[in-house]
Design an enzyme around this catalytic site. Structure first.
Site: not given
Ligand code: ADP
Ligand code: MG
Length: 762
Positions: A13, A16, A455, A648, A652
């Protein structure tokens, strides 16, 4: 500091649990003691070396409790075999079933007697009250003698655990639920025996020959029935975890050399080639080596549709292979498998305490002593105030009935079980639906969430963009050169955009060039040098967004990146992602709950707004650098919002950790996401709304339970004390207290079990 978990024996309980917590907390070397009534487990935090099991058992043995240490899980890095959860669970279940059977045997013996006596009692009361009802056809003396014999047997044999409660109370001052019932029934029995066997005492007190043997019998009978029903329902609350444990395969077929041999699950090693035939359960985690199949992952991820898998795809232990035979390379075995971690997480969560329980715990800790005092007071008041207003024998009889009634009706169990049983069922139900809740606290917070921030990439969208447009900005470069340069640099990045660009180049059979000085800037882009020239693939700057070509593409929901060579923009690459098919449904159900939905992304406003509109999301926070995401969550919280962040869990993580509740979408096999309070398996974002529904339903059940348990005692105790008598001339017979007490904790557990059938919705 070390922590250890123990199974607790002899705990019946809430009182306890309170006693054990108190005694253990006082032991030197124990920092914190967490005793859970519903799981019957104790978690001890030692400040230094663990106190020996013997010392703990010696201490608790005095009060009739015992601890059994649970085998510690092997350290994560050791390739140690899994502790045999299945065997352990089966053993625990067997023990409980045996206990239940013993309880059942007692009930089957005591209940018919109690019912018979109950009928006779009611008859007797009716005969006394209504002249039309004939008297009992048994001579009073004989009836009394039989009652006395039965009551004695009941008190000293069947009710022995209750007497043990008194012994414990006398010896150590610790009183439990059993103490209350024990004192109550023993008092009734003692008084009745003295009246029957010593007429001179009766004459001295001038009391009638009315005895309470029948009350004693019926109370013990019903209380036992209540305890039995409660124990039986309590076993049902843990069914979800048993189901999960049951998913584990017992053995595996591994290929060693040219042989295929069947080995017990514990002997499967990392790197083993495991053979899976149609209809078989996949034993451990890994990746398909050869062959393909359709796999039913519903038990683990809650996803109803079987998933087609081919060579290279991951497989999860505990899921079922439908058609097709294949071999896979074991990558995780033992305690590291997804299933083992889910089980560990759910067990841990089910044993955790919700903040709402604090109040119930505090009440339970003082409940029993308070009831003892109240019972004594009642007796005294009837003998003094009562005796001054009515004849002494009636006052004495009311005093005894009142005291016994209070002791019997008071039920700390209902209070103690109110929260943990609902938590166990709620969290278990979540696990069955691919919703893993880290602990009771997260569940409680989740029920109050009014804003969900998603996101964008990989959460609202599929996260697998594809290349749509290539646009050179002058005549010096063609599409293929542009793509070649971009893909060469991006081949070193893990970003979904990068993967899409590389995939497009591969599809066109474009060779990649050598890149030196590669660098990735999170949330911005990538850079490197090709043939001595610096190359950047990056997001367009704010002033570039207004360029007609870029703006035009973004209006179509496309993400545009700029290819730059030696500081000059050579061209544009546009990519588009698609929203997940269930996104609109997911957003709609959240809106239906009155939850505000916001999309957060690093992408530019136009492209993000396009995606948001498709999903039905009304608010977008675009162009947020990854490291700023947490700050945006903070801003929302500053507005007084309760924020859940769904992402994800990898990129994030900080935002997830900062949100009131972090919801991680586990698409792969990563489920133990540190920063998340909730992990959703299978990537279906409708589960966000479902998890809120579940949390709200669980909290509703907890509040109902606490309310009824509380009200029950608040009303029941004065009633049993005789509060109705001065006003209505009615005195509650302790028998009804026994019945009420039996039904109170049973109804609390039953109410919690109702959660199993909650519809989580779409
Ligand atoms: P999300 O919030 O959509 O996950 P990210 O923060 O990962 O976006 O990236 C933001 C922006 O930065 C993308 O939309 C792109 O324009 C640019 N970016 C990020 N990483 C890359 C990459 N490896 N090659 C080209 N552009 C990139
Ligand atoms: Mg991202």
């Amino acid at each position: 500091m070390t922590t250890k978990t123990y199974a607790v024996k002899g705990m019946h309980c809430a009182s306890c649990a309170a006693i054990i917590t108190k005694k253990l907390s006082k032991v030197e070397g124990i920092g914190k003691a967490d005793v859970n009534l519903a799981t019957e487990k104790a978690k001890l935090e030692f400040t230094g070396e663990a106190v020996t099991d013997e010392a703990l058992n010696e201490l608790l043995g005095k009060y009739g409790y015992g601890l059994v240490a649970e085998e510690p899980p092997p350290a994560a890095e050791a390739a140690a075999p899994a502790i045999d959860r299945k065997a352990a669970a089966e053993k625990a279940r067997q023990e409980k079933e045996e206990e239940l059977l013993a309880q059942k045997a007692k009930v089957e013996f005591a209940l018919p007697i109690a019912l018979m006596v109950f009928v006779l009692m009611m008859w007797d009361i009716a005969a006394r009250s209504f002249s039309s009802v004939p008297n009992l056809p048994i001579p009073m003396e004989l009836f009394n003698l039989i009652s006395m014999a039965l009551a004695t047997w009941m008190v000293f044999r069947i009710g022995a655990p209750f007497l043990h409660g008194i012994v414990m109370f006398v010896r150590s001052g610790a009183a439990s639920m059993d103490t209350l019932i024990g004192i109550g029934t023993l008092t009734a029995w003692l008084y009745s025996t003295i009246i029957t066997l010593m007429p001179e005492v009766r004459a001295l007190l001038r009391v009638p020959d009315y005895t309470y043997f029948d009350t004693t019998i019926v109370v013990i009978g019903f209380v036992l029935l209540g305890k039995y029903l409660e124990a039986r329902s309590k076993m049902k609350t843990g069914e979800a975890i048993e189901k999960l444990i049951g998913l584990q395969a017992k053995s595996a077929i591994v290929r060693r050399g040219s042989m295929e041999i069947e080995v017990p699950l514990e002997q499967v090693r990392k790197g083993d080639l495991v053979v899976v035939r149609p209809g078989e359960r996949i034993p451990v985690d890994g990746a398909i080596f050869e062959g393909n199949s359709s796999i039913d992952e519903s038990m683990v991820t809650g996803e109803p549709v079987p998933v087609d898998k081919k060579s290279g795809d991951p497989v999860i232990g505990g899921t079922i292979n439908r058609q097709g035979a294949f071999t896979f390379t074991a990558s995780r075995v033992g305690e590291e498998t997804v299933l083992a971690r889910i089980i560990a997480m759910v067990e841990e969560a089910q044993g955790s305490k919700a903040p709402i329980q604090n109040i119930a715990d505090r009440i339970a800790a003082i409940f029993v002593p308070a009831v003892l005092v109240l019972a004594a007071l009642t007796f005294i008041v009837w003998l003094t105030v009562g005796a001054a207003l009515m004849d002494f024998s009636t006052a004495l009889s009311f005093g005894i009935m009142g005291m016994v009634g209070i002791l019997v009706i008071a039920c700390p169990c209902a209070l103690g079980l109110a929260t943990p049983t609902a938590i166990i069922v709620g969290i278990g139900k979540g696990a069955e639906n691919g919703i893993l809740i880290r602990n009771a606290q997260s569940l409680e917070t989740l029920s109050t969430v009014d804003t969900v921030v998603f996101d964008k990439t990989g959460t609202i969208t599929a996260g697998t963009p594809s290349l749509t447009d290539i646009a050179p900005l002058d005549n010096s470069t063609d599409d293929d050169t542009l793509l070649q340069l971009a893909a060469s640099v991006e081949s070193r990045s893990e970003h979904p955009l990068a993967q899409a660009i590389v995939a497009a180049a591969k599809a066109k059979k474009i060779d990649l060039l050598e890149v030196t000085g590669f660098e990735a800037k999170e949330g911005v882009g990538v850079q490197g040098a090709i043939e001595g020239k610096s190359i950047k693939v990056r997001k367009p700057g704010p002033e570039e967004n207004s360029r007609t070509k870029i703006g035009e593409l973004q209006q179509q929901g496309k993400t545009v990146v700029v290819l730059e060579s030696e500081g000059a923009a050579l061209g544009l690459i546009a990519l588009s992602d698609t929203i997940k098919p269930e996104a609109t449904d997911a957003v709609r159900s959240l809106h239906a709950k009155g939850v505000k939905v916001i999309m957060l992304t690093g992408d530019n406003r136009a492209a993000a707004a396009y995606m948001a509109k498709q999903a039905g999301i009304d608010e977008v926070i675009p162009e947020v650098m990854p490291q700023e995401k947490a700050a945006r969550i903070k801003e929302l919280q500053a507005q007084g919002r309760k924020v859940a962040m769904a992402g994800d869990g990898i990129n994030d993580a900080p935002a997830l950790a900062l949100a009131d509740v972090g919801i991680a979408m586990a698409t792969g096999t990563d489920i133990a996401i540190e920063s998340a309070g909730v992990t959703l398996l299978g990537g279906d974002i409708r589960k966000v709304a479902q998890s809120i529904t579940l949390a709200k339903a669980t909290m509703r059940v907890i509040r109902q339970n606490l309310f009824w348990a509380f009200i029950y005692n608040v009303i029941g105790i004065p009633l049993a004390a005789g509060a109705l008598y001065p006003f209505f001339g009615i005195f509650l017979n302790p028998v009804f207290s026994g019945i009420a007490m039996a039904s109170s904790s049973v109804s609390v557990v039953t109410n919690s079990l109702r959660l199993k059938t909650t519809r989580l919705g779409g």
